[in-house]
Design a protein around this motif. Structure first.
Motif, PDB file in Angstrom:
ATOM      1  N   ASN A  62      93.465  90.059  85.267  1.00 31.37           N
ATOM      2  CA  ASN A  62      92.691  89.306  86.428  1.00 31.37           C
ATOM      3  C   ASN A  62      92.192  90.622  87.202  1.00 31.37           C
ATOM      4  N   SER A  63      91.382  89.918  88.263  1.00 31.62           N
ATOM      5  CA  SER A  63      90.719  91.055  89.039  1.00 31.62           C
ATOM      6  C   SER A  63      91.822  91.855  89.834  1.00 31.62           C
ATOM      7  N   SER A  64      93.088  91.417  90.059  1.00 32.08           N
ATOM      8  CA  SER A  64      94.141  92.329  90.788  1.00 32.08           C
ATOM      9  C   SER A  64      94.723  93.208  89.950  1.00 32.08           C
ATOM     10  N   GLY A  65      94.208  93.028  88.479  1.00 28.62           N
ATOM     11  CA  GLY A  65      94.968  93.992  87.478  1.00 28.62           C
ATOM     12  C   GLY A  65      96.526  93.359  87.203  1.00 28.62           C
ATOM     13  N   LEU A  66      96.648  92.048  87.401  1.00 30.49           N
ATOM     14  CA  LEU A  66      97.898  91.525  87.010  1.00 30.49           C
ATOM     15  C   LEU A  66      97.739  91.064  85.840  1.00 30.49           C
ATOM     16  N   LEU A  83     100.088  97.997  76.664  1.00 32.35           N
ATOM     17  CA  LEU A  83      99.106  98.828  77.666  1.00 32.35           C
ATOM     18  C   LEU A  83     100.039  99.813  77.725  1.00 32.35           C
ATOM     19  N   SER A  84     101.141 100.027  78.020  1.00 33.20           N
ATOM     20  CA  SER A  84     101.829 101.150  78.332  1.00 33.20           C
ATOM     21  C   SER A  84     101.744 102.229  76.860  1.00 33.20           C
ATOM     22  N   LYS A  94     101.942  94.537  86.715  1.00 33.67           N
ATOM     23  CA  LYS A  94     100.645  94.852  87.241  1.00 33.67           C
ATOM     24  C   LYS A  94     100.457  96.214  86.902  1.00 33.67           C
ATOM     25  N   ILE A  95      99.047  96.491  86.641  1.00 38.10           N
ATOM     26  CA  ILE A  95      98.520  97.668  86.040  1.00 38.10           C
ATOM     27  C   ILE A  95      98.264  98.517  87.324  1.00 38.10           C
ATOM     28  N   GLN A  96      98.860  99.848  87.172  1.00 42.13           N
ATOM     29  CA  GLN A  96      98.782 100.921  88.097  1.00 42.13           C
ATOM     30  C   GLN A  96      97.690 101.641  87.961  1.00 42.13           C
TER      31      GLN A  96
END
Length: 110
Positions: A62-66, A83-84, A94-96
């Motif tokens: 989503n737009s928050s990187g969540l 992703l990792s 959440k994506i850093q």
DNA sequence: GGATTGACGTGTC
DNA sequence: AGACACGCCAATC
């Protein structure tokens, strides 16, 4: 399914996401011309679970990187694992550095 | 065919 | 900053 051209577009965009990159539902929706209809992208993603070849939906957040859709991956940790594995840091679902890994189809493809 | 839902986004309180 | 509300289009019940 008659001819879900809309879904195919979404699938195509998602499949074009390079490894180590992520995008948002809103970005895809905007690319398709439905900026405020991001729900359709999520709906398309649900259909993506049945799509072949499989869609790297873990690169879509989503737009928050969540990692909102991680629940649909079967295991709640599979998405962040993927992703990792691509070099993306995920903390608390959440994506850093989301902005850094963000891949905008409206810029990259357009 | 009407009502509900859905992996969201943005704006307001 | 966190919570709530509305909008959006398509598919399913």
């Amino acid at each position: 399914m008659k001819d879900p051209n809309f879904f195919e577009k979404v699938f195509d965009v998602v499949r074009l996401i390079p490894p180590g990159k992520v995008t948002s539902y809103g970005a895809i929706a905007k690319f398709l011309g439905m900026a405020n209809s991001s729900r359709m992208v999520g709906w398309a993603m649900h259909a993506a679970s049945n799509a072949i070849p499989p869609i790297p939906a873990h690169r879509v957040v989503n737009s928050s990187g969540l990692l909102t859709g991680k629940i649909h991956f079967g295991t709640p940790t599979l998405m962040e694992e993927l992703l990792s594995s691509e070099g993306i840091i995920v903390v608390n679902d959440k994506i850093q550095q989301f902005k850094k890994h963000f891949w905008d189809p409206t810029i990259e493809l357009l």
